[in-house]
Write an enzyme that holds these catalytic residues in place. Structure first.
Site, PDB file in Angstrom:
ATOM      1  N   GLN A 142       0.771  -1.112  -0.019  1.00 22.44           N
ATOM      2  CA  GLN A 142       0.057   0.065   0.165  1.00 22.44           C
ATOM      3  C   GLN A 142       0.902   1.134  -0.105  1.00 22.44           C
ATOM      4  OE1 GLN A 142      -2.841   0.430   3.305  1.00 22.44           O
ATOM      5  NE2 GLN A 142      -3.732   2.109   2.630  1.00 22.44           N
ATOM      6  N   ASP A 143       0.745   1.939  -0.944  1.00 17.58           N
ATOM      7  CA  ASP A 143       1.681   3.105  -1.112  1.00 17.58           C
ATOM      8  C   ASP A 143       0.762   4.531  -0.956  1.00 17.58           C
ATOM      9  OD1 ASP A 143       3.966   4.407  -1.768  1.00 17.58           O
ATOM     10  OD2 ASP A 143       3.864   4.165  -3.991  1.00 17.58           O
ATOM     11  N   PRO A 144       1.234   5.309   0.129  1.00 18.94           N
ATOM     12  CA  PRO A 144       0.480   6.619   0.262  1.00 18.94           C
ATOM     13  C   PRO A 144       0.879   7.520  -0.711  1.00 18.94           C
ATOM     14  CG  PRO A 144       2.301   6.197   1.969  1.00 18.94           C
ATOM     15  CD  PRO A 144       2.439   5.126   1.156  1.00 18.94           C
TER      16      PRO A 144
END
Length: 99
Positions: free
Chosen positions: A69-71
């Protein structure tokens, strides 16, 4: 329920994931995202890039899948590829952290 035909991904991935696209959880996620967009909320990445990783990499050429999960902090950064931004778009601060 969502039909597998309305998901833009490479044919091998489409066949491999067909049963997932017919599950209740997938339909619930799709409905939620559509409602969020209809309410005027920003949802990243754009719908056309939601399955970008599956569309750009043929299933039969994949050896390993790493989920993450890449913010993203700004507009136009998310493009459906983890730890990536489109050319010419400044990377979010999380991409510049050195481990």
């Amino acid at each position: 329920m969502s039909q597998v035909t309305d998901v833009k991904i490479e044919a091998g991935w489409k066949a491999a994931l067909q049963s997932e696209f017919q599950q209740a959880y997938y339909s619930a996620i799709k409905t939620f995202l559509l409602k969020e967009r209809q309410a005027g909320h920003t949802v990243y990445p754009p719908g056309s890039q939601l399955f970008n990783a599956f569309d750009t990499t043929p299933f039969d050429q994949v050896k390993v899948v790493i989920l993450g999960q890449d913010p993203y902090h700004g507009p136009c950064q998310a493009m459906g590829l983890c730890f990536s931004v489109p050319r010419g778009v400044p990377a979010p601060p999380t991409h510049e952290n050195n481990i």
